[in-house]
Scaffold this motif. Structure first.
Motif, short mmCIF file in Angstrom:
data_model
loop_
_atom_site.label_atom_id
_atom_site.label_comp_id
_atom_site.label_asym_id
_atom_site.label_seq_id
_atom_site.Cartn_x
_atom_site.Cartn_y
_atom_site.Cartn_z
N VAL A 85 7.41 -2.61 -14.34
CA VAL A 85 6.57 -1.48 -13.93
C VAL A 85 5.75 -1.92 -12.72
O VAL A 85 5.25 -3.04 -12.67
CB VAL A 85 5.61 -1.07 -15.08
CG1 VAL A 85 4.71 0.09 -14.66
CG2 VAL A 85 6.39 -0.70 -16.33
N LEU A 86 5.64 -1.00 -11.75
CA LEU A 86 4.78 -1.25 -10.59
C LEU A 86 3.64 -0.24 -10.60
O LEU A 86 3.81 0.89 -11.08
CB LEU A 86 5.57 -1.12 -9.29
CG LEU A 86 6.65 -2.18 -9.06
CD1 LEU A 86 7.57 -1.79 -7.91
CD2 LEU A 86 6.02 -3.55 -8.79
N VAL A 87 2.52 -0.67 -10.04
CA VAL A 87 1.38 0.24 -9.92
C VAL A 87 1.23 0.62 -8.46
O VAL A 87 1.29 -0.25 -7.58
CB VAL A 87 0.10 -0.49 -10.39
CG1 VAL A 87 -1.15 0.17 -9.83
CG2 VAL A 87 0.04 -0.52 -11.91
N TYR A 94 2.04 -2.88 -6.74
CA TYR A 94 1.64 -4.16 -7.35
C TYR A 94 2.25 -4.28 -8.74
O TYR A 94 2.34 -3.28 -9.46
CB TYR A 94 0.11 -4.21 -7.53
CG TYR A 94 -0.66 -4.03 -6.26
CD1 TYR A 94 -0.97 -5.12 -5.45
CD2 TYR A 94 -1.09 -2.75 -5.87
CE1 TYR A 94 -1.69 -4.95 -4.27
CE2 TYR A 94 -1.80 -2.57 -4.69
CZ TYR A 94 -2.10 -3.67 -3.90
OH TYR A 94 -2.80 -3.50 -2.74
N PRO A 95 2.60 -5.52 -9.12
CA PRO A 95 3.11 -5.68 -10.49
C PRO A 95 2.03 -5.45 -11.54
O PRO A 95 0.88 -5.81 -11.33
CB PRO A 95 3.53 -7.16 -10.56
CG PRO A 95 3.56 -7.65 -9.16
CD PRO A 95 2.63 -6.79 -8.38
N ALA A 268 11.87 0.72 -12.47
CA ALA A 268 12.17 1.87 -13.33
C ALA A 268 10.97 2.80 -13.47
O ALA A 268 11.09 4.01 -13.48
CB ALA A 268 12.58 1.37 -14.72
N VAL A 269 9.78 2.20 -13.55
CA VAL A 269 8.57 3.02 -13.70
C VAL A 269 7.55 2.63 -12.65
O VAL A 269 7.32 1.43 -12.39
CB VAL A 269 7.96 2.85 -15.11
CG1 VAL A 269 6.57 3.47 -15.21
CG2 VAL A 269 8.87 3.48 -16.17
N VAL A 270 6.96 3.64 -12.03
CA VAL A 270 5.82 3.40 -11.14
C VAL A 270 4.62 4.18 -11.71
O VAL A 270 4.72 5.38 -11.99
CB VAL A 270 6.11 3.86 -9.69
CG1 VAL A 270 4.87 3.68 -8.81
CG2 VAL A 270 7.28 3.07 -9.10
N ASN A 271 3.54 3.45 -11.94
CA ASN A 271 2.30 4.06 -12.44
C ASN A 271 1.42 4.45 -11.25
O ASN A 271 1.28 3.66 -10.30
CB ASN A 271 1.51 3.06 -13.29
CG ASN A 271 2.15 2.81 -14.66
OD1 ASN A 271 3.11 3.47 -15.02
ND2 ASN A 271 1.62 1.86 -15.39
#
Ligand code: FAD
Ligand code: UDP
Length: 368
Positions: A85-87, A94-95, A268-271
């Motif tokens: 997931v990345l922010v 950012y990880p 797969a996911v970006v927050n």
């Protein structure tokens, strides 16, 4: 027709129960599910572009339990998958969980070792003891600035509450790392069902002792059913007709969009951890299935109060209300409450499977 067990809900809790009762106790089971499909919130299907999507948001299987992994392996093959997931903050990625890479990129540092990271964090952490809420647990590990940037707004968007108002268990799900490990989970078993969750559930439930009624709220047919015991996996407050008030649940609106390109995101996911976007996170499903397709489908999550109950909201007041219901539930000798909604617990899938397998043992040996 008389059934030994009526099971309300065909998610993990209801389906594992049904499978175990059918095969281990050799008893007749009827599952009543109000949605038009089995699988509960883990339900997946191919969308009109041929992409396998999770209709109720990204579900990544991870567990440290060999027992749970071996149990589910009877019904599916697996695809090795480690979730990342990345922010997105001020246009940069950012990880998360916060690790050495996150800190170096965010603050322009040159932390070289785990010891460097530890020493750095020592200079910024706070000491909120006892740990009473989701703010305490994070500032104790990373201090206020990282808390504000990575947790405060996202949590506000997701729960419409301040981290201070939520149990430590909520933000405490996310660890802090001193190394470069960018995986979201570190569990021993991290896999996706090879052809999807729904196929896994189909296999689990195809047994001569199991019947399923879909599209049906159990209440509407309860008086017509003959059975000895009930397993209830729906919301516990609904079961008791909201006698002590409505428990708060968080719901989500999912918007799906297909793009005519192979890949859109770097993970797969970006927050989206600031308030610039209304959605909380965006999921690109091809990462999970590894499908080789020309187009790609993403889902955007908008948190909301009304709608299907997805998340119990872990606050002190909801806990109190839940315990009043739990107390009532314990008086009922022929109804067993299990799963995320019936136990009002922020469980992952593997926890629900583990608890359900344990419950079966109780049924077996104590004849509950
Ligand atoms: P559910 O899956 O909610 O099943 C309950 C079933 O009961 C539902 O199908 C419902 O329709 C049915 N029901 C309710 N009321 C009635 C009624 N009156 N009559 C008939 N049927 C009824 N876990 C992970 O391990 N990894 C993840 O990555 C992950 N991601 C998640 C992402 C989201 C957005 C959400 C919401 C959850 C996620 N989870 C994840 C948690 C996971 O979904 C749950 O642990 C699991 O699905 C719980 O299973 P359950 O059977 O208890 O509940
Ligand atoms: N969280 C956060 N920032 C993040 C990731 C998580 O503030 O980048 C908080 C937020 O409150 C979230 C909780 O930690 O609801 C648990 O996150 P997780 O990814 O486990 O949520 P889930 O997959 O259950 O929705």
């Amino acid at each position: 027709m008389k059934y030994d067990y009526v099971i309300v809900g065909a998610g993990f809790a209801g389906s594992v129960m049904a499978e175990q009762i059918a095969t281990q106790l050799n008893k007749k089971v009827l599952i009543v599910e109000k949605r038009k499909h089995i699988g509960g919130n883990a339900y997946d299907e191919f969308d009109e572009y041929g992409i396998l999507v999770h209709r109720y948001g990204p579900h990544i299987f991870h567990t440290n339990s060999k027992k749970v992994f071996d149990y589910l392996s009877q019904f599916t093959e697996w695809r090795f998958y480690e979730h990342k997931v990345l922010v997105k903050l001020n246009g940069e990625l950012y990880p998360i969980p916060i690790n050495r890479i996150t800190l170096n990129k965010l603050y322009g540092l040159e932390l070289k070792s785990e010891a460097d990271v530890k020493n750095y964090l020592e200079t910024v952490i706070q000491n909120h003891f006892p740990v009473l809420n989701s703010e305490d647990i994070i500032v104790n590990q990373v201090g206020n600035d990282l808390f504000e940037k990575f947790f405060k707004q996202y949590t506000k968007k997701q729960w419409n509450l301040e981290p201070k108002e939520l149990s430590p268990q909520v933000c405490g799900r996310i660890p802090v790392r001193h190394n470069d490990d960018c995986r979201y989970f570190t569990d021993k078993y991290q896999y996706m069902p090879k052809v999807g969750y729904t196929k896994m559930f189909e296999k689990m439930l195809s047994h001569k002792n199991i019947e399923i009624i879909l599209n049906q709220d159990y209440r509407a047919i309860l008086n017509d059913l003959k059975y000895d015991k009930m397993i209830y996996t729906g919301p516990i407050d609904y079961f008791f007709d909201y006698e002590y008030g409505k428990l708060p649940y968080r719901s989500i609106r999912f918007e799906f969009e297909n793009f005519k390109t192979e890949r859109v995101q770097q993970a797969a996911v970006v927050n989206y951890n600031d308030l610039k976007k209304e959605y909380t996170r965006v999921t690109e499903y091809k990462y999970f299935s590894g499908q080789n397709k020309r187009s790609t489908t993403l889902s955007y999550e908008y948190s909301q109060i009304s709608g299907e109950p997805y998340y119990p909201v872990p606050t002190q007041s909801s806990r109190r209300m839940y315990f009043r219901y739990k107390n009532e539930s314990e008086k009922l000798k022929n109804v067993i409450f299990c799963g995320r909604l019936a136990e009002y617990q922020y469980y992952n899938m593997d926890q629900v499977v583990a608890n359900t397998l344990n419950l079966l043992n109780e049924l077996k040996y104590n004849g509950k």
